[in-house]
Scaffold this motif. Structure first.
Motif, PDB file in Angstrom:
ATOM      1  N   ASN A 119       0.822  -1.212   0.000  1.00  0.00           N
ATOM      2  CA  ASN A 119       0.000   0.000   0.000  1.00  0.00           C
ATOM      3  C   ASN A 119       0.857   1.263   0.000  1.00  0.00           C
ATOM      4  N   ARG A 123       0.766   3.982  -3.013  1.00  0.00           N
ATOM      5  CA  ARG A 123       0.413   5.388  -2.813  1.00  0.00           C
ATOM      6  C   ARG A 123       1.397   6.303  -3.560  1.00  0.00           C
ATOM      7  N   CYS A 127       0.551   8.620  -7.088  1.00  0.00           N
ATOM      8  CA  CYS A 127       0.728  10.073  -7.150  1.00  0.00           C
ATOM      9  C   CYS A 127       1.537  10.462  -8.378  1.00  0.00           C
ATOM     10  N   LEU A 141      -8.119   9.084  -5.851  1.00  0.00           N
ATOM     11  CA  LEU A 141      -7.017   9.274  -4.917  1.00  0.00           C
ATOM     12  C   LEU A 141      -7.422  10.161  -3.746  1.00  0.00           C
ATOM     13  N   MET A 145      -7.581   7.773  -0.651  1.00  0.00           N
ATOM     14  CA  MET A 145      -6.217   7.720  -0.139  1.00  0.00           C
ATOM     15  C   MET A 145      -5.782   8.996   0.564  1.00  0.00           C
ATOM     16  N   VAL A 147      -4.889  11.926  -0.560  1.00  0.00           N
ATOM     17  CA  VAL A 147      -3.785  12.671  -1.165  1.00  0.00           C
ATOM     18  C   VAL A 147      -4.313  14.033  -1.616  1.00  0.00           C
TER      19      VAL A 147
END
Length: 579
Positions: A119, A123, A127, A141, A145, A147
């Protein structure tokens, strides 16, 4: 694992040899630093997409990330290497498939250290792959996540562009040492790699550099696919290029140049409300006149296109106006070039009779008004002699006369000057001027009835002289009605040119010495009855443009400009559509 981004499918078998092939490829490619790996990557992109799609199906059918990593131990290394290959990630389809594969491996609820570590890595890579233009990726995202949107960037694309720019910027290395490998070999690979990037603004400087790179040896070639992609993106306004890059594109790609010329022709023929001023502005913005002034070969191609169109629509005023406006802009750009960069006028006009070239290309503003009459008489007699000689030798196909007429169309400022002089000319002086005006509208007797046109033009000129000698109402009704009939398009005589008479009428209205009321009333009556209000506005606009170039004596300039403005207001009040 997260829910798969594609519908579950029957799982096809992964061929072991295929897997080994792609593993070997990604290891060999690395980050595609050499021209060979760049070219090989681009050549294999299509097959790579198919394999990534197959791989995505397998990942989607796995129960967990742990299971996927166990059954496909090569997976992490394979995807990781691809994610750091800028030639793969710059391809939109490959980048999407990589994103889906990584997202399919992400564990919403990691059960062990392997999945937590996976994970963390996913990530970071996601990005990298996300772009500002990919709304679906951004939303996923941000939502799943955490971000921040501001962290999304185009670092991979920028890195790729920077690497390629550095390679492209190097000169030809074989000049100093023939045995040394030439750096120009990387140009072809670099141009091929740019094909999927042509709509990215970040790639525009690189594309411009490629187009403007001096072709110092035979190895310095650009990919045809690259040139086609750039041409398509530029014509669709999906790519912005600097002026010199556009000119270089036309030098490399004939279809791109043809597309630019045909686009201008389409605008001239289809856009309602296009004035001569707006046509001039559009031509300037197109950079075409400047390109043709810098490169004689481009001018010859553009001229051939205009020549071909003119043969099909020689009486179309929009086409004539575009050709005249283009030539005028071209001559201005040519005059701005430094002398050492100029080529002879004969090189630009190789088919034109040499005696006519300089006299026609000379602007009326470049000589005193008093010299116009002798200059126009010489032009008229020279053209008349050419037509008589060629009509006696029909086997020559009238090439010389057509080329002379084509140049006269391009340099219509002398036709306009002739019409201006006809306003004050006497019966003994009007013959050569009327012949030149008639030749401009009807260059041959075959199907054009130029002899009849000359009679009609003389008749119209006589009516106009009679009408404009009137200093106060009432106007001679007979002459006025005869003029309306001459200027009105006739189905019985379709070859006659109403615009010939209309051009005379507008110039009489502008340049006669009478007070304004009577000339204005004559023009208003004739164009209203004939339905040629818009056409009269076009002719008036061309007169104004020529006068702005200095083709009027200083004593008359103010009076003429005021009269033109009043006539434009009058025509506007008649609800005309501008040309």
């Amino acid at each position: 694992m997260s829910q798969p981004l594609i519908e579950p499918q029957t799982e096809p078998l992964l061929d072991v040899q295929e897997m080994q092939f792609w593993l070997g490829k990604v290891v060999a490619w690395g980050q595609a630093d050499s021209p060979e790996t760049q070219k090989d990557t681009c050549l294999h992109l299509s097959r790579l997409r198919d394999f990534l799609q197959l791989l995505l199906t397998h990942i989607s059918n796995m129960g967990s990330t742990t299971e996927a990593m166990t059954r496909l131990p090569f997976l992490g290394q394979f995807l990781g290497r691809l994610c750091w290959n800028p030639y793969v990630t710059a391809d939109a389809v490959s980048r999407r498939l990589l994103f889906q594969s990584l997202w399919g491996l992400f564990s919403e609820h990691p059960n062990n250290a392997v999945e937590r570590k996976a994970n963390h890595w996913i990530r970071r890579v996601l990005c990298q792959l996300a772009t500002e233009e990919d709304d679906a990726v951004t939303e996923a995202l941000v939502k799943h996540m955490g971000v921040p949107t501001k962290e999304y960037h185009l670092q991979v694309l920028r890195k790729m562009v920077a690497v390629l720019s550095e390679k492209v910027g190097k000169g030809c290395s074989s000049l100093g040492n023939p045995s040394q490998r030439c750096s120009c070999e990387s140009l072809l690979a670099a141009s091929e790699a740019c094909v999927p990037l042509v709509t990215y603004s970040e790639a525009a400087p690189l594309i411009g550099t490629l187009l403007q790179r001096l072709m110092t040896c035979a190895k310095a070639a650009l990919s045809k696919d690259f040139l086609d992609a750039v041409s398509s993106a530029y014509s669709s306004q999906l790519l912005f290029l600097e002026e010199q890059a556009v000119i270089s594109l036309w030098c490399h790609s004939l279809p791109s140049l043809e597309r630019a010329v045909l686009s201008l022709l389409e605008s001239a023929l289809t856009k309602t409300g296009m004035t001569l001023h707006s046509m001039e502005q559009q031509l300037t913005q197109s950079v075409l006149p400047k390109a043709c002034a810098q490169h004689c070969s481009l001018f010859l191609i553009v001229n051939d296109i205009f020549r071909s169109i003119l043969k099909q629509a020689e009486g179309n005023e929009s086409v004539l106006s575009l050709i005249q406006t283009f030539t005028s802009s071209f001559l201005r750009e040519l005059a701005l070039l430094q002398p050492q960069k100029c080529v002879s006028l004969k090189a630009f006009f190789p088919n034109t009779h040499h005696d006519l070239l300089v006299p026609l290309l000379t602007q009326p503003s470049e000589m005193p008004v008093e010299a116009w009459k002798d200059h126009l008489n010489w032009l008229s007699s020279s053209l008349q002699r050419l037509t008589e000689e060629e009509e006696e030798r029909e086997t020559r196909g009238q090439c010389v006369v057509f080329e002379a007429w084509f140049l006269l169309v391009q340099c219509a400022h002398w036709v306009q000057a002739a019409v201006q002089l006809l306003v004050t000319a006497g019966p003994d002086d009007c013959g050569p001027l009327l012949w030149l005006l008639t030749f401009y509208h009807h260059p041959t007797n075959r199907g054009h009835h130029r002899t009849l046109q000359l009679v009609k033009a003389r008749e119209a000129w006589d009516h106009l002289r009679t009408l404009f000698l009137v200093v106060a109402p009432p106007l001679p009704v007979t002459h006025l009605q005869s003029l309306v009939e001459l200027v009105t398009p006739s189905q019985q005589q379709p070859s006659l040119a109403p615009l010939l008479v209309l051009r005379l009428l507008v110039n009489f209205t502008v340049f006669c010495q009478n007070s304004q009321s009577c000339p204005t009333e004559i023009l208003k009556t004739v164009v209203e009855r004939s339905g040629l209000v818009g056409e009269a506005a076009c002719v008036l606009s061309s007169v104004e443009l020529r006068l702005n170039g200095g083709s009027c004596s200083s004593s008359d300039a103010n009076r003429v400009q005021l009269r033109i403005q009043a006539l434009q207001n009058m025509l506007s009040d008649m609800h005309m559509e501008p040309c």
